[in-house]
Design a protein around this motif. Sequence first.
Motif, mmCIF file in Angstrom:
data_model
loop_
_atom_site.group_PDB
_atom_site.id
_atom_site.type_symbol
_atom_site.label_atom_id
_atom_site.label_comp_id
_atom_site.label_asym_id
_atom_site.label_seq_id
_atom_site.Cartn_x
_atom_site.Cartn_y
_atom_site.Cartn_z
ATOM 1 N N MET A 1 0.720 -1.016 0.069
ATOM 2 C CA MET A 1 0.162 0.024 -0.123
ATOM 3 C C MET A 1 0.822 1.163 0.177
ATOM 4 S SD MET A 1 -3.382 0.825 0.075
ATOM 5 C CE MET A 1 -3.956 -0.608 0.894
ATOM 6 N N THR A 2 0.605 2.377 -0.829
ATOM 7 C CA THR A 2 1.553 3.400 -0.840
ATOM 8 C C THR A 2 1.321 4.252 0.508
ATOM 9 O OG1 THR A 2 0.392 3.716 -3.036
ATOM 10 C CG2 THR A 2 1.713 5.670 -2.071
ATOM 11 N N LYS A 3 2.571 4.633 0.877
ATOM 12 C CA LYS A 3 2.505 5.190 2.316
ATOM 13 C C LYS A 3 2.405 6.821 1.989
ATOM 14 C CE LYS A 3 6.357 2.396 3.673
ATOM 15 N NZ LYS A 3 7.724 2.219 4.193
ATOM 16 N N ASN A 76 -1.601 -15.813 -16.162
ATOM 17 C CA ASN A 76 -2.202 -16.626 -15.034
ATOM 18 C C ASN A 76 -0.924 -17.000 -13.844
ATOM 19 O OD1 ASN A 76 -0.793 -18.527 -16.504
ATOM 20 N ND2 ASN A 76 -2.154 -20.033 -16.638
ATOM 21 N N LYS A 77 -0.053 -15.875 -13.931
ATOM 22 C CA LYS A 77 1.062 -16.158 -13.026
ATOM 23 C C LYS A 77 0.573 -15.435 -11.790
ATOM 24 C CE LYS A 77 3.864 -17.847 -16.141
ATOM 25 N NZ LYS A 77 4.177 -16.932 -17.206
ATOM 26 N N PRO A 78 1.564 -15.591 -10.807
ATOM 27 C CA PRO A 78 1.151 -15.270 -9.334
ATOM 28 C C PRO A 78 0.933 -13.831 -9.249
ATOM 29 C CG PRO A 78 3.081 -16.856 -9.132
ATOM 30 C CD PRO A 78 2.900 -16.349 -10.583
ATOM 31 N N ALA A 79 1.323 -12.836 -9.820
ATOM 32 C CA ALA A 79 1.093 -11.514 -10.186
ATOM 33 C C ALA A 79 -0.355 -11.064 -10.048
ATOM 34 C CB ALA A 79 1.784 -10.606 -11.150
ATOM 35 N N ASN A 80 -1.105 -12.249 -10.629
ATOM 36 C CA ASN A 80 -2.649 -11.928 -10.808
ATOM 37 C C ASN A 80 -3.153 -13.434 -11.608
ATOM 38 O OD1 ASN A 80 -5.330 -11.635 -11.071
ATOM 39 N ND2 ASN A 80 -5.180 -9.638 -12.140
ATOM 40 N N PRO A 81 -3.604 -14.243 -10.814
ATOM 41 C CA PRO A 81 -4.167 -15.692 -11.333
ATOM 42 C C PRO A 81 -5.575 -15.410 -11.791
ATOM 43 C CG PRO A 81 -4.184 -15.697 -8.940
ATOM 44 C CD PRO A 81 -3.548 -14.458 -9.278
ATOM 45 N N ASP A 82 -6.272 -14.270 -11.913
ATOM 46 C CA ASP A 82 -7.586 -14.193 -12.347
ATOM 47 C C ASP A 82 -7.840 -12.806 -13.103
ATOM 48 O OD1 ASP A 82 -10.157 -14.241 -12.740
ATOM 49 O OD2 ASP A 82 -10.859 -13.928 -10.809
ATOM 50 N N VAL A 83 -7.170 -12.634 -14.065
ATOM 51 C CA VAL A 83 -7.121 -11.377 -15.044
ATOM 52 C C VAL A 83 -8.589 -11.153 -15.514
ATOM 53 C CG1 VAL A 83 -4.650 -11.299 -15.755
ATOM 54 C CG2 VAL A 83 -6.288 -12.606 -17.093
ATOM 55 N N PRO A 275 0.313 -4.949 -12.080
ATOM 56 C CA PRO A 275 1.152 -3.895 -11.989
ATOM 57 C C PRO A 275 2.511 -4.137 -12.279
ATOM 58 C CG PRO A 275 1.066 -4.659 -9.506
ATOM 59 C CD PRO A 275 0.140 -5.882 -10.411
ATOM 60 N N GLN A 276 3.667 -3.092 -12.691
ATOM 61 C CA GLN A 276 4.956 -3.205 -13.122
ATOM 62 C C GLN A 276 5.530 -2.504 -12.160
ATOM 63 O OE1 GLN A 276 6.469 -4.206 -16.849
ATOM 64 N NE2 GLN A 276 4.833 -2.950 -17.723
ATOM 65 N N PRO A 291 0.700 -8.223 -2.340
ATOM 66 C CA PRO A 291 -0.220 -8.997 -1.649
ATOM 67 C C PRO A 291 -1.659 -8.954 -2.204
ATOM 68 C CG PRO A 291 1.190 -7.489 -0.057
ATOM 69 C CD PRO A 291 1.457 -6.949 -1.477
ATOM 70 N N ALA A 292 -2.481 -10.017 -2.065
ATOM 71 C CA ALA A 292 -3.460 -10.024 -2.695
ATOM 72 C C ALA A 292 -4.353 -9.117 -2.366
ATOM 73 C CB ALA A 292 -4.082 -11.422 -2.755
ATOM 74 N N GLU A 293 -4.737 -8.554 -1.078
ATOM 75 C CA GLU A 293 -5.637 -7.679 -0.849
ATOM 76 C C GLU A 293 -5.262 -6.231 -1.175
ATOM 77 O OE1 GLU A 293 -2.249 -7.886 2.595
ATOM 78 O OE2 GLU A 293 -3.521 -9.369 1.200
ATOM 79 N N GLN A 294 -4.057 -6.258 -1.945
ATOM 80 C CA GLN A 294 -3.738 -4.901 -2.282
ATOM 81 C C GLN A 294 -3.810 -4.789 -3.974
ATOM 82 O OE1 GLN A 294 0.136 -3.529 -0.822
ATOM 83 N NE2 GLN A 294 -0.499 -3.984 1.129
ATOM 84 N N LEU A 295 -3.891 -6.083 -4.474
ATOM 85 C CA LEU A 295 -4.009 -5.831 -5.905
ATOM 86 C C LEU A 295 -4.807 -5.134 -6.742
ATOM 87 C CD1 LEU A 295 -2.751 -7.172 -8.562
ATOM 88 C CD2 LEU A 295 -4.380 -8.859 -8.373
#
Length: 321
Positions: A1-3, A76-83, A275-276, A291-295
């Motif tokens: 999360m952005t500080k 479908n990689k870990p960065a987002n398995p549900d595009v 994201p990149q 983290p999944a909750e931040q995606l």
Amino acid sequence: MTKTKDEILYDHHHDGIDRRGFLKCMAWAGTGALCVMQGGVLKSYALNRAGDPALPAAAKSELSFVQISDSHMGFNKPANPDVAGTLKAAVDKINALSSPPEFLLHTGDISHLSKPAEFDTVDQILKATGKETFFVPGEHDVLEDDGKQFLERYAKNSKGAGWYSFDQKGVHFVGLVNVMNLKAGGLGTLGHDQLEWLEGDVKHLKSSTPIVVFAHIPLWTVYPQWGWGTEDSALALGYLKKFGSVTVLNGHIHQTMQKVEGNVTFHTAASTAFPQPAPGKAEAPGPMKVPAEQLRSVLGITDVNYVRGHHALAVVDSTLA
């Protein structure tokens, strides 16, 4: 999360927006910002100032549209398995806008591997908006057969590799292609034929005509070490110098970033997929796992509004969170 310290460093204008932090790409991921071009000067407003009389009346615009980008269907990689799920969330966001857009612009990388099923899935999901979508290709959309599949699906009446223009309510839109024959890490190119076409396309227009250019790779040099720029973009922009309002929309870098040069506002959109890293903040560009909750807080859409007579385009980024 952005500080917090990355969101607002200096609030000299008392509007919740830090001009120095404005170019820090992810600064508005949590709240979004309204950006308005007026006479070549960018004015930005925190969205929580909706009641401020100085805030342009975007909801009363004569033309509004939404930009989405980099859906990477098939990834479908870990960065987002549900595009597919996050693209559907983007559609929900679009359908919930208080001022419905007239159409969508998709600035490329519709698919991840140029597979027919990937394009089919995106088409089906976007159909839920009930709006027409205008596309330009990303490099992931032309991996097969030099982009012939893309042309057949999305650009039948285009020129060359898929460039075209159209007009909507006094605004001239130009879709450019800068991803053909792209080398890994290399800059995008437009090429002589497309540049020649662009010169002729805008030559007859009045200088008061608002221009919106949309392409996949940025038309300004964001970070050449990663190929985040277009090598012959200066020639293209040279043909647009006479116009008082030019907005250039692109994707590719999967993060919100904005720059103003004279009469031109450059705006890159967040991805709906993953994201990149920020320029130079990693060894190389590529999918960045959070983290999944931040995606969904680092994915998003862009809503653009034009108000006739105000000589302005209002650009609003919002996340999928």
